[in-house]
Motif scaffolding. Structure first.
Motif, PDB file in Angstrom:
ATOM      1  N   THR A 180       0.865  -1.177   0.000  1.00  6.28           N
ATOM      2  CA  THR A 180       0.000   0.000   0.000  1.00  6.28           C
ATOM      3  C   THR A 180       0.906   1.232   0.000  1.00  6.28           C
ATOM      4  O   THR A 180       1.880   1.267   0.736  1.00  6.28           O
ATOM      5  N   GLU A 182       1.337   5.319   0.576  1.00 10.63           N
ATOM      6  CA  GLU A 182       0.715   6.495   1.198  1.00 10.63           C
ATOM      7  C   GLU A 182       1.593   7.724   0.958  1.00 10.63           C
ATOM      8  O   GLU A 182       2.807   7.667   1.123  1.00 10.63           O
ATOM      9  N   THR A 183       0.948   8.815   0.566  1.00 11.72           N
ATOM     10  CA  THR A 183       1.702  10.054   0.324  1.00 11.72           C
ATOM     11  C   THR A 183       1.660  10.929   1.570  1.00 11.72           C
ATOM     12  O   THR A 183       0.893  10.660   2.502  1.00 11.72           O
ATOM     13  N   GLY A 186      -1.587  12.170   2.681  1.00  4.10           N
ATOM     14  CA  GLY A 186      -2.519  11.198   3.256  1.00  4.10           C
ATOM     15  C   GLY A 186      -3.296  10.409   2.213  1.00  4.10           C
ATOM     16  O   GLY A 186      -4.213   9.668   2.547  1.00  4.10           O
ATOM     17  N   GLU A 187      -2.948  10.575   0.935  1.00  5.71           N
ATOM     18  CA  GLU A 187      -3.607   9.775  -0.106  1.00  5.71           C
ATOM     19  C   GLU A 187      -3.079   8.351  -0.062  1.00  5.71           C
ATOM     20  O   GLU A 187      -1.874   8.125   0.106  1.00  5.71           O
ATOM     21  N   ILE A 188      -3.999   7.379  -0.230  1.00  6.68           N
ATOM     22  CA  ILE A 188      -3.606   5.975  -0.099  1.00  6.68           C
ATOM     23  C   ILE A 188      -3.957   5.199  -1.361  1.00  6.68           C
ATOM     24  O   ILE A 188      -5.061   5.344  -1.900  1.00  6.68           O
ATOM     25  N   TYR A 189      -3.018   4.383  -1.830  1.00  5.59           N
ATOM     26  CA  TYR A 189      -3.270   3.513  -2.981  1.00  5.59           C
ATOM     27  C   TYR A 189      -3.011   2.075  -2.532  1.00  5.59           C
ATOM     28  O   TYR A 189      -1.914   1.747  -2.079  1.00  5.59           O
ATOM     29  N   GLU A 190      -4.027   1.221  -2.669  1.00  6.49           N
ATOM     30  CA  GLU A 190      -3.943  -0.084  -2.004  1.00  6.49           C
ATOM     31  C   GLU A 190      -3.566  -1.271  -2.869  1.00  6.49           C
ATOM     32  O   GLU A 190      -3.197  -2.316  -2.357  1.00  6.49           O
ATOM     33  N   LEU A 219      -1.552   9.499  -7.687  1.00  3.97           N
ATOM     34  CA  LEU A 219      -1.183  10.085  -6.396  1.00  3.97           C
ATOM     35  C   LEU A 219      -0.481  11.444  -6.545  1.00  3.97           C
ATOM     36  O   LEU A 219       0.053  11.978  -5.563  1.00  3.97           O
ATOM     37  N   THR A 228       5.308   6.436   1.834  1.00  2.00           N
ATOM     38  CA  THR A 228       5.470   5.284   2.713  1.00  2.00           C
ATOM     39  C   THR A 228       4.897   4.080   1.984  1.00  2.00           C
ATOM     40  O   THR A 228       3.757   4.123   1.516  1.00  2.00           O
ATOM     41  N   SER A 230       3.819   0.398   2.560  1.00  2.00           N
ATOM     42  CA  SER A 230       3.562  -0.592   3.603  1.00  2.00           C
ATOM     43  C   SER A 230       3.435  -1.960   2.937  1.00  2.00           C
ATOM     44  O   SER A 230       2.495  -2.225   2.192  1.00  2.00           O
TER      45      SER A 230
END
Ligand SMILES: Cc1cc2nc3c(=O)[nH]c(=O)nc-3n(C[C@H](O)[C@H](O)[C@H](O)COP(=O)(O)O)c2cc1C
Ligand SMILES: Nc1ccn([C@@H]2O[C@H](COP(=O)(O)OP(=O)(O)O)[C@@H](O)[C@H]2O)c(=O)n1
Ligand SMILES: [Mg+2]
Length: 235
Positions: A180, A182-183, A186-190, A219, A228, A230
């Motif tokens: 995943t 994260e920018t 706070g934008e998240i791409y899963e 993003l 980040t 994950s």
């Protein structure tokens, strides 16, 4: 496994190395006296001195003796030994099967695009990851601590991509891990995966990410933007 299992260094010596590291021995020279060390270890001066000698002989510690004590520094091998212990403990206690890696977006050599598009890989991505990736790899320049933490990925379950052959050459295998992104906004791409080709021109400090979409667009990412990644099972 830890390095100490195979060397003449035992847990007593390792405990001393850890103590010296806690007193600053990883950053540079620290001054200690044998009696201070003996106190901390609840042992005799002689015992403390012997353990220091053993650590020095095994190249885990550098020493410079002066009138009122000695200057010591943990060597690179010493740091690696402590780090191997740390990895063992991490595996014991980290029930969270995620590894968070941090770094900045960077441009690579423009080769990712070619490899991701090859039919021998594309077929496997569709079968094993469930999608056809955007042609390319988003390259992330990992922060120093994340380069080290990267090794913790070994305890996760990878999706293997097999090597294959065309008429004129062979292509190497790769391993993927669900990830995943994260920018800082706070934008998240899963739906991404990290991909580590066995044959690569990059070192450990470069993490490559694939996804069905162009992540730079999804993003709004540009070179040097912080992300980040994950890595681990999807919930
Ligand atoms: C799925 C995949 C397979 C690869 N297989 C090979 C290979 O067989 N031989 C090789 O020299 N490089 C291979 N590469 C590595 C690329 O040459 C390159 O090191 C890497 O992907 C970084 O490219 P980039 O800087 O353009 O993002 C492969 C890359 C990917 C993504
Ligand atoms: N899922 C992806 C894959 C690549 N990319 C970008 O697409 C371009 C082509 O990827 P590439 O791997 O061939 O290029 P470089 O990483 O070598 O710059 C690069 O700018 C990547 O950062 C992306 O935005 N999203
Ligand atoms: Mg790339």
């Amino acid at each position: 496994m830890s390095v100490i299992a195979e060397s003449a260094i035992g847990h007593d010596e390792l405990a001393v190395l850890k103590l010296l590291a806690l007193e600053g021995g990883l950053e540079g020279d620290v001054k200690i006296s044998c009696s201070h060390l003996a106190d901390r270890l609840d042992a005799s001066n002689q015992t403390a001195s012997r353990r220091l000698q053993r650590l020095e002989s095994a190249d885990l510690l550098e020493r410079d003796t002066v009138n009122d004590g000695q200057w010591v520094a943990v060597t690179e091998t010493g740091e690696r030994t402590l780090h191997a212990e740390y990895e063992d403990y991490r595996r014991l206690f980290e029930t969270d099967s995620h590894v968070a890696l941090e770094g900045t977006v960077t441009s690579g050599m423009g080769e990712g695009r070619h490899y991701i598009s090859l039919p021998g890989y594309k077929r496997q991505f569709e079968d094993r990851l469930g999608y056809e990736p955007f042609p390319g790899t988003l390259n992330v320049d990992l922060r120093e601590d994340s380069v080290r933490r990267r090794s913790a990925m070994a305890s996760l379950e990878p999706v293997p991509i097999d090597g294959w052959e065309s008429d004129d050459r062979t292509y190497g295998p790769a391993v993927c891990y669900p990830a995943t992104i994260e920018t800082t906004e706070g934008e998240i791409y899963e739906n991404a995966y990290t991909i580590a080709p066995e044959r690569t021109h990059h070192d450990d400090d470069q993490l490559e990410v694939i996804a069905p979409d162009k992540l730079r667009e999804e993003l709004s990412l540009e070179d040097d933007d912080h992300v980040t990644v994950s890595v681990g099972d999807r919930e």
